[in-house]
Design an enzyme around this catalytic site. Structure first.
Site, PDB file in Angstrom:
ATOM      1  N   SER A 104      -6.469 -56.911  34.294  1.00 29.28           N
ATOM      2  CA  SER A 104      -6.508 -58.341  33.969  1.00 29.28           C
ATOM      3  C   SER A 104      -7.636 -58.737  33.028  1.00 29.28           C
ATOM      4  O   SER A 104      -8.004 -59.906  32.969  1.00 29.28           O
ATOM      5  CB  SER A 104      -6.599 -59.164  35.257  1.00 29.28           C
ATOM      6  OG  SER A 104      -7.595 -58.663  36.123  1.00 29.28           O
ATOM      7  N   ASN A 150      -0.362 -55.318  37.431  1.00 25.52           N
ATOM      8  CA  ASN A 150      -0.109 -55.450  35.998  1.00 25.52           C
ATOM      9  C   ASN A 150      -0.558 -54.224  35.198  1.00 25.52           C
ATOM     10  O   ASN A 150       0.008 -53.930  34.151  1.00 25.52           O
ATOM     11  CB  ASN A 150      -0.833 -56.697  35.476  1.00 25.52           C
ATOM     12  CG  ASN A 150      -0.793 -56.793  33.964  1.00 25.52           C
ATOM     13  OD1 ASN A 150       0.235 -57.071  33.369  1.00 25.52           O
ATOM     14  ND2 ASN A 150      -1.936 -56.527  33.335  1.00 25.52           N
ATOM     15  N   TYR A 203       7.913 -44.423  30.034  1.00 26.86           N
ATOM     16  CA  TYR A 203       7.436 -45.763  30.379  1.00 26.86           C
ATOM     17  C   TYR A 203       8.583 -46.623  30.898  1.00 26.86           C
ATOM     18  O   TYR A 203       8.474 -47.264  31.954  1.00 26.86           O
ATOM     19  CB  TYR A 203       6.798 -46.407  29.154  1.00 26.86           C
ATOM     20  CG  TYR A 203       6.350 -47.834  29.359  1.00 26.86           C
ATOM     21  CD1 TYR A 203       5.119 -48.115  29.962  1.00 26.86           C
ATOM     22  CD2 TYR A 203       7.142 -48.907  28.945  1.00 26.86           C
ATOM     23  CE1 TYR A 203       4.708 -49.415  30.152  1.00 26.86           C
ATOM     24  CE2 TYR A 203       6.732 -50.215  29.137  1.00 26.86           C
ATOM     25  CZ  TYR A 203       5.512 -50.466  29.733  1.00 26.86           C
ATOM     26  OH  TYR A 203       5.111 -51.766  29.914  1.00 26.86           O
ATOM     27  N   THR A 221       9.623 -45.564  34.375  1.00 30.29           N
ATOM     28  CA  THR A 221       8.717 -45.975  35.451  1.00 30.29           C
ATOM     29  C   THR A 221       8.935 -47.440  35.806  1.00 30.29           C
ATOM     30  O   THR A 221       8.867 -47.823  36.974  1.00 30.29           O
ATOM     31  CB  THR A 221       7.243 -45.754  35.077  1.00 30.29           C
ATOM     32  OG1 THR A 221       6.880 -46.575  33.960  1.00 30.29           O
ATOM     33  CG2 THR A 221       6.969 -44.298  34.757  1.00 30.29           C
ATOM     34  N   LYS A 222       9.199 -48.266  34.806  1.00 32.84           N
ATOM     35  CA  LYS A 222       9.409 -49.689  35.068  1.00 32.84           C
ATOM     36  C   LYS A 222      10.713 -49.911  35.842  1.00 32.84           C
ATOM     37  O   LYS A 222      10.786 -50.782  36.719  1.00 32.84           O
ATOM     38  CB  LYS A 222       9.415 -50.477  33.760  1.00 32.84           C
ATOM     39  CG  LYS A 222       8.058 -50.501  33.049  1.00 32.84           C
ATOM     40  CD  LYS A 222       6.996 -51.163  33.912  1.00 32.84           C
ATOM     41  CE  LYS A 222       5.678 -51.300  33.188  1.00 32.84           C
ATOM     42  NZ  LYS A 222       4.655 -52.008  33.987  1.00 32.84           N
ATOM     43  N   ILE A 243       5.688 -59.542  24.003  1.00 30.30           N
ATOM     44  CA  ILE A 243       4.681 -60.582  24.175  1.00 30.30           C
ATOM     45  C   ILE A 243       3.508 -60.304  23.236  1.00 30.30           C
ATOM     46  O   ILE A 243       3.097 -59.152  23.076  1.00 30.30           O
ATOM     47  CB  ILE A 243       4.183 -60.636  25.635  1.00 30.30           C
ATOM     48  CG1 ILE A 243       5.367 -60.803  26.603  1.00 30.30           C
ATOM     49  CG2 ILE A 243       3.171 -61.751  25.817  1.00 30.30           C
ATOM     50  CD1 ILE A 243       6.131 -62.109  26.460  1.00 30.30           C
TER      51      ILE A 243
END
Length: 254
Positions: free
Chosen positions: A18, A95, A160, A163-164, A193
């Protein structure tokens, strides 16, 4: 009133990864609605300290934890330090992640293990440590940060993306088990983003695949777009939402 349901005063939150980007935006948003928030990154450096300072300026408590989630004892240390610094954690936002873009057939065992351990294994282990206390107190929010790649996997991010997708499945599994204990478990999946990560070099994508990954809404989203949904899911306003993957992606997953 709905605004009262969004009030997080008295809740303690931990947001991993974060110190910048989406994680930073979520940490600041939770603090804006009254939560005390621990800022985490690998080093506990000045970047993380700056975010914690911004959080304290909102009139709530904050501190910094610097732990590399790839280390063997990382999750146990993170749990102990978070509890010592803030007390029982009511809101866990996972996160932190590792993304290593590379052509799929060039992926090394080391790159595979690093992403699986950071993105999926550590998420499960964090759930194992924090969920029992939430269940005992009959209130908790676990929010994983997924990716649009669960639906539209990038050719250069095969591990990646995998894994998500695994984390999204884990969320459904755990949500079913914790639902009657007052603990919700959800997966919030951003699209493209505007964070430092989107500037990282990535192997070129064939045109026909690139077209499939367009954003219907147009430009990349902002971290605040994700943070707003995170506040809803982590508050009493989101008490009846669990086991879900919610895409904040400008329609990219369609």
């Amino acid at each position: 009133m709905i605004k009262d349901l969004l009030n997080l005063s008295g809740k303690n939150a931990l947001v991993t990864g974060s110190s910048q980007g989406i994680g930073q935006a979520i940490a600041l948003a939770l603090a804006e609605f009254g939560a005390n928030v621990l800022v985490h990154n690998r080093k506990g450096d000045e970047e993380a300290q700056n975010v914690a300072s911004q959080i304290r300026q909102k009139g709530v408590k904050s501190d910094v934890i610097g732990i590399d989630l790839l280390e063997v004892e990382a999750v146990d240390e993170l749990f102990a330090e978070a509890t010592q610094k803030l007390g029982p954690i009511d809101i866990l936002v996972t996160n932190a992640s590792v993304q290593l873009p590379v052509d799929w057939n060039d992926t090394t065992p080391e790159e595979f293990d690093k992403q699986v351990n950071a993105n999926w294994k550590s998420t499960l282990l964090l759930m194992q440590r924090f969920a029992p206390g939430m269940s005992e107190r009959s209130w908790g929010r676990i929010l994983t940060i997924g990716s649009v790649q669960e639906e539209k996997p990038h050719p250069a991010m095969i591990v990646y993306a995998g894994t998500k997708a695994a984390v999204a499945n884990t969320v459904r599994n755990l949500a079913l088990q914790l639902a009657e204990k007052g603990v919700t478990v959800n997966n919030l999946s951003p699209g493209v983003i505007a964070t430092p990560r989107i500037d990282e070099p990535t192997p070129p994508v064939p045109d026909k695949i690139s077209q499939r990954m367009n954003i219907p809404a147009g430009p990349p989203g902002q971290p605040e777009d994700v943070a707003a949904m995170a506040v809803l899911l982590c508050s009493e306003a989101g008490r009846y939402v669990t086991g879900q993957t919610i895409f904040v992606d400008g329609g990219m997953s369609l």
